[in-house]
Design a protein around this motif. Sequence first.
Motif: not given
Length: 261
Positions: A69-71, A95, A99-100, A102, A164-165, A167-168
């Motif tokens: 879940d890191a940024v 940030y 963080k909220d 995608d 970015w995240k 995951e993104t």
Amino acid sequence: NSLSLIQSAAARVSSFVNEQDVIVVTGKRYESLCKDHLPNAQLVAEPFPKNTAIAVGLGAVKLAKQDPDAVMLVLWADSAIGNDEEFNRVINLAYNYIKDSDQVGIVGIVPEYPHTGYGYIEVDSKISEGIFSFRKFMEKPNLETAKTFVNSGKYYWNPGIFIWKVETILNEFKKNCPDMYEGLMEIKDALDTKNQDKVINDVFSRVESISIDYAIMEKITKGVVFPAKNMQWSDVGSWDVWAEYHSKDENNNVFLGDVIA
């Protein structure tokens, strides 16, 4: 400032992360040098250079393995930034937005003059104070085009600072560079095992050598731009740029250390 550029980059983010959460992606030949300069950072070594897309991907999978879940903030060790206060303001703003979200976050530099050696970022509409929707990247322009860019107020220098995240960005790799993504997933599984170096070597041997800009950034559909004003950023890619950071003698030369001339 007695810090090296890479130490300066790590010091600049010290208000956001501890040094042990800094991931340095570097070439094998610079590994011990990086350890000397940043003894507490995490190092991942590339067996040989394959441009910036796989380098960013390598950092991303290293981070994703520790915290999915890191940024992630992407910085380059060869950038000089004179105004840390403005840097901190922009990264904090970015940030809190990313963080909220995608979306892919991009820091833009308000151009000081029509520079022909930098790429530009074009923005669309204002989302909120200091945040704009991304339109597209523009290649290094000629002087006339650069003047048009600067006068329009809708273009920023592209310093390659991304947020970015994790995951993104891995989803962007999956969508835009599926072969590289598969290789990165192999590396992720092998990290911190005895096979790590062999798998990294295998993947690097077969992936395309391509920049993060061409591989990912020029294909993104959802991006936000965070403009930085008077951050005193420079891409220290040549001796004349490096000279701008030091005082000159009467012949306009810079001498550092013991010089015979």
